[in-house]
Design a protein around this motif. Structure first.
Motif, mmCIF file in Angstrom:
data_model
loop_
_atom_site.group_PDB
_atom_site.id
_atom_site.type_symbol
_atom_site.label_atom_id
_atom_site.label_comp_id
_atom_site.label_asym_id
_atom_site.label_seq_id
_atom_site.Cartn_x
_atom_site.Cartn_y
_atom_site.Cartn_z
ATOM 1 N N LEU A 110 0.844 -1.201 0.000
ATOM 2 C CA LEU A 110 0.000 0.000 0.000
ATOM 3 C C LEU A 110 0.880 1.251 0.000
ATOM 4 O O LEU A 110 0.601 2.222 -0.709
ATOM 5 N N ALA A 111 1.957 1.197 0.778
ATOM 6 C CA ALA A 111 2.815 2.380 0.906
ATOM 7 C C ALA A 111 3.511 2.744 -0.404
ATOM 8 O O ALA A 111 3.689 3.915 -0.718
ATOM 9 N N ILE A 112 3.890 1.748 -1.206
ATOM 10 C CA ILE A 112 4.593 2.073 -2.455
ATOM 11 C C ILE A 112 3.625 2.498 -3.548
ATOM 12 O O ILE A 112 4.043 2.989 -4.593
ATOM 13 N N GLY A 113 2.337 2.289 -3.337
ATOM 14 C CA GLY A 113 1.372 2.794 -4.317
ATOM 15 C C GLY A 113 0.555 1.739 -5.049
ATOM 16 O O GLY A 113 -0.114 2.051 -6.032
ATOM 17 N N LEU A 114 0.599 0.489 -4.609
ATOM 18 C CA LEU A 114 -0.345 -0.474 -5.178
ATOM 19 C C LEU A 114 -1.731 -0.067 -4.675
ATOM 20 O O LEU A 114 -1.911 0.238 -3.504
ATOM 21 N N ASP A 115 -2.681 -0.050 -5.587
ATOM 22 C CA ASP A 115 -4.010 0.472 -5.288
ATOM 23 C C ASP A 115 -5.005 -0.677 -5.348
ATOM 24 O O ASP A 115 -5.270 -1.223 -6.418
ATOM 25 N N PRO A 116 -5.564 -1.068 -4.189
ATOM 26 C CA PRO A 116 -6.454 -2.237 -4.149
ATOM 27 C C PRO A 116 -7.721 -2.071 -4.987
ATOM 28 O O PRO A 116 -8.404 -3.071 -5.242
ATOM 29 N N GLU A 117 -8.005 -0.859 -5.426
ATOM 30 C CA GLU A 117 -9.134 -0.674 -6.346
ATOM 31 C C GLU A 117 -8.801 -1.260 -7.720
ATOM 32 O O GLU A 117 -9.665 -1.631 -8.490
ATOM 33 N N ARG A 118 -7.517 -1.287 -8.031
ATOM 34 C CA ARG A 118 -7.090 -1.760 -9.354
ATOM 35 C C ARG A 118 -6.297 -3.051 -9.289
ATOM 36 O O ARG A 118 -6.204 -3.782 -10.274
ATOM 37 N N THR A 119 -5.662 -3.303 -8.152
ATOM 38 C CA THR A 119 -4.779 -4.458 -8.029
ATOM 39 C C THR A 119 -5.328 -5.414 -6.977
ATOM 40 O O THR A 119 -5.686 -4.983 -5.888
ATOM 41 N N VAL A 120 -5.397 -6.696 -7.330
ATOM 42 C CA VAL A 120 -5.914 -7.699 -6.403
ATOM 43 C C VAL A 120 -4.749 -8.240 -5.566
ATOM 44 O O VAL A 120 -3.806 -8.799 -6.117
ATOM 45 N N ILE A 121 -4.817 -8.048 -4.259
ATOM 46 C CA ILE A 121 -3.787 -8.568 -3.352
ATOM 47 C C ILE A 121 -4.411 -9.722 -2.563
ATOM 48 O O ILE A 121 -5.445 -9.539 -1.928
ATOM 49 N N PHE A 122 -3.797 -10.901 -2.640
ATOM 50 C CA PHE A 122 -4.410 -12.062 -1.979
ATOM 51 C C PHE A 122 -3.346 -13.053 -1.515
ATOM 52 O O PHE A 122 -2.190 -12.983 -1.941
ATOM 53 N N ALA A 123 -3.760 -13.975 -0.652
ATOM 54 C CA ALA A 123 -2.861 -15.029 -0.160
ATOM 55 C C ALA A 123 -3.331 -16.359 -0.732
ATOM 56 O O ALA A 123 -4.517 -16.664 -0.661
ATOM 57 N N HIS A 124 -2.427 -17.174 -1.270
ATOM 58 C CA HIS A 124 -2.936 -18.377 -1.932
ATOM 59 C C HIS A 124 -3.529 -19.402 -0.977
ATOM 60 O O HIS A 124 -4.357 -20.193 -1.376
ATOM 61 N N SER A 125 -3.172 -19.336 0.308
ATOM 62 C CA SER A 125 -3.797 -20.268 1.270
ATOM 63 C C SER A 125 -5.292 -19.991 1.426
ATOM 64 O O SER A 125 -6.037 -20.868 1.854
ATOM 65 N N VAL A 127 26.138 10.608 0.680
ATOM 66 C CA VAL A 127 25.258 10.781 -0.483
ATOM 67 C C VAL A 127 24.185 9.692 -0.500
ATOM 68 O O VAL A 127 22.992 9.951 -0.710
ATOM 69 N N LEU A 128 24.613 8.456 -0.247
ATOM 70 C CA LEU A 128 23.690 7.325 -0.315
ATOM 71 C C LEU A 128 22.611 7.415 0.765
ATOM 72 O O LEU A 128 21.424 7.183 0.493
ATOM 73 N N THR A 129 23.017 7.755 1.974
ATOM 74 C CA THR A 129 22.038 7.842 3.067
ATOM 75 C C THR A 129 20.974 8.889 2.728
ATOM 76 O O THR A 129 19.771 8.637 2.883
ATOM 77 N N ALA A 130 21.406 10.030 2.243
ATOM 78 C CA ALA A 130 20.438 11.078 1.887
ATOM 79 C C ALA A 130 19.536 10.606 0.756
ATOM 80 O O ALA A 130 18.317 10.820 0.783
ATOM 81 N N ALA A 131 20.122 9.930 -0.238
ATOM 82 C CA ALA A 131 19.339 9.493 -1.404
ATOM 83 C C ALA A 131 18.279 8.465 -0.998
ATOM 84 O O ALA A 131 17.111 8.559 -1.408
ATOM 85 N N VAL A 132 18.692 7.490 -0.176
ATOM 86 C CA VAL A 132 17.732 6.455 0.250
ATOM 87 C C VAL A 132 16.641 7.080 1.113
ATOM 88 O O VAL A 132 15.444 6.832 0.919
ATOM 89 N N ASN A 133 17.057 7.914 2.069
ATOM 90 C CA ASN A 133 16.056 8.484 2.971
ATOM 91 C C ASN A 133 15.098 9.428 2.242
ATOM 92 O O ASN A 133 13.915 9.467 2.566
ATOM 93 N N ASP A 134 15.582 10.149 1.247
ATOM 94 C CA ASP A 134 14.676 11.014 0.466
ATOM 95 C C ASP A 134 13.672 10.168 -0.311
ATOM 96 O O ASP A 134 12.491 10.477 -0.369
ATOM 97 N N LEU A 135 14.180 9.101 -0.923
ATOM 98 C CA LEU A 135 13.290 8.229 -1.699
ATOM 99 C C LEU A 135 12.231 7.601 -0.800
ATOM 100 O O LEU A 135 11.057 7.495 -1.161
ATOM 101 N N LEU A 164 23.103 1.859 -6.057
ATOM 102 C CA LEU A 164 21.910 2.092 -5.238
ATOM 103 C C LEU A 164 21.615 3.593 -5.139
ATOM 104 O O LEU A 164 20.456 4.016 -5.293
ATOM 105 N N ALA A 165 22.661 4.386 -4.917
ATOM 106 C CA ALA A 165 22.455 5.852 -4.870
ATOM 107 C C ALA A 165 21.908 6.336 -6.204
ATOM 108 O O ALA A 165 20.964 7.136 -6.258
ATOM 109 N N ALA A 166 22.493 5.829 -7.307
ATOM 110 C CA ALA A 166 22.068 6.261 -8.645
ATOM 111 C C ALA A 166 20.609 5.877 -8.896
ATOM 112 O O ALA A 166 19.837 6.669 -9.457
ATOM 113 N N LEU A 167 20.221 4.693 -8.474
ATOM 114 C CA LEU A 167 18.825 4.267 -8.651
ATOM 115 C C LEU A 167 17.886 5.178 -7.860
ATOM 116 O O LEU A 167 16.840 5.599 -8.357
ATOM 117 N N CYS A 168 18.268 5.471 -6.616
ATOM 118 C CA CYS A 168 17.420 6.341 -5.783
ATOM 119 C C CYS A 168 17.298 7.744 -6.391
ATOM 120 O O CYS A 168 16.249 8.367 -6.316
#
Ligand code: TRP
Length: 373
Positions: A91-106, A293-301, A266-270
């Motif tokens: 939910l936090a990254i932006g998957l939207d349960p109105e459009r995306t089905v989240i389920f457990a196979h059990s 640099v990396l700590t700032a980049a990860v924490n900003d992302l 990792l910094a470049a990806l962030c």
């Protein structure tokens, strides 16, 4: 790179073009085993790609593969905590349960029942020579290989085919499983003479492999990850402890300097920048400069993701607290027990939707097999 991987990459490029043209023709299924906290390797490897595909208009199914936890261990530990964590991350990254089905196979009995006809379509030697399974057996902490270890790729075919997904975003290690799924779909259709299942494609991620903070493969079980749910301080601490090398000047050279280069990457990806440029900018700043640099980049992302995660976690905590307090038992308590809060409800709704779809597919499968009494 093996021949199969090269072909899979080529096919994935073609598929990306089709997605760009009209993503709505794809029903996508992918999933995670609830064995720990999701981390930045997952985020760049698959999670953000799911959000991208959802936002482009594909129909996305995200599976919490809880039964599959038992492939390489006897009991599934802390399942409730890990499943809840997955839900919060999704939910936090932006998957939207109105459009995306989240389920457990059990929670989807008809999906699991597909395992029986599917098992009849594969041979024991075919199961035994699966390279990913062989590798997992070699690294397993169990003394004997369980039947589930050998057959879980067939269960995975049920995960994919119950909803007739035609596209499965995966990492390279999952390609043998996709091959089994494709074979099962083809063989079922041929053997029973009806085109019940599509033959799904693998969609390989273009994301490069990230190493963990100790310079080896990033993995939940190695304790070398940066979890999405880590706090800013925890992240800073993890990065401060990350392995580098003795070279004072920072460069991007994955072959010669894997540990440092992975941190640069990792910094470049962030930052959504080129790793060579990021390395050149840090240059003489050395390992300390890189880590800043990396700590700032990860924490900003992660800042907005963490803020949303905390909001959803509050919703969950509130309901839990009321249940635990139980000071006004009776009606209020029953009401809260029914109203599990938004996060739990997302999974309930996803499970309901998956069950509807699985029931239709199982009926078709049984009809094709002549099981109509
Ligand atoms: N085996 C996958 C993993 O360990 C999880 C998984 C289970 C999966 N069923 C799936 C992935 C179906 C894609 C499709 O990551």
């Amino acid at each position: 790179m093996t021949m199969t991987t090269t072909i899979a990459h080529r096919r994935s490029a073609e598929l990306e073009e089709l997605i760009g043209r009209d993503a709505a023709v794809f029903r996508i299924l992918t999933g995670d085993r609830p064995t720990g906290r999701l981390h930045l390797g997952h985020y760049f490897g698959t999670l953000r790609n799911r959000v991208r595909l959802q936002d482009l208009g594909a129909e996305v199914f995200v599976l919490i593969a809880d039964y599959q936890v038992l492939t390489d261990r006897d009991t599934a530990e802390r399942l409730d905590e890990y499943v809840t964590g997955l839900l919060l991350d999704y939910l936090a990254i932006g998957l939207d349960p109105e459009r995306t089905v989240i389920f457990a196979h059990s929670a989807v009995p008809a999906l699991n029942q597909l395992l029986l006809p599917f098992l009849s379509l594969v041979s024991v030697p075919e199961l035994s020579r699966n390279p990913t399974v062989k590798d997992e057996i070699a690294h397993s902490r169990q003394e004997a290989v369980s039947g589930l270890m050998l057959t879980y790729p067939v269960h995975q075919a049920a995960d994919i085919l119950f909803c007739k997904a035609n596209l499965v975003p995966v990492g390279q290690d999952q390609l043998p499983h996709l091959e089994i799924t494709r074979a099962i779909a083809r063989r079922f259709n041929e053997r029973f003479g009806l085109p019940v299942f599509p033959v799904p494609d693998a969609l390989l991620s273009a994301a490069p492999l990230l190493l963990g903070t100790d310079g080896t493969k990033m993995s939940k079980s190695r304790g070398n990850t940066i979890p999405l749910s880590a706090t800013a301080d925890e992240t800073a601490r993890l990065i401060r402890g990350a392995r580098t090398d003795a070279e004072p000047h920072i460069s991007y050279d994955p072959a010669a300097r894997p540990a440092v280069s992975s941190l640069v990457l990792l910094a470049a990806l962030c930052l959504d920048r080129d790793p060579d440029e990021v390395a050149a900018e840090i240059g003489g700043g050395g390992a300390a400069g890189l880590k800043t640099v990396l700590t700032a980049a990860v924490n900003d992302l992660l800042a907005p993701i963490r803020a949303r995660r905390a909001e959803y976690a509050r919703d969950l905590g509130y309901v839990r607290q009321v249940l635990r307090d139980g000071n006004d038992r009776g009606a209020r308590r029953a009401e809260y027990a029914r109203d599990l809060g938004y996060v739990r409800q997302v999974l309930r709704d996803g499970n309901d939707r998956a069950n509807e779809i699985a029931a239709v597919t199982l009926a078709e499968v049984q009809a094709a097999m002549g099981m109509r009494y």
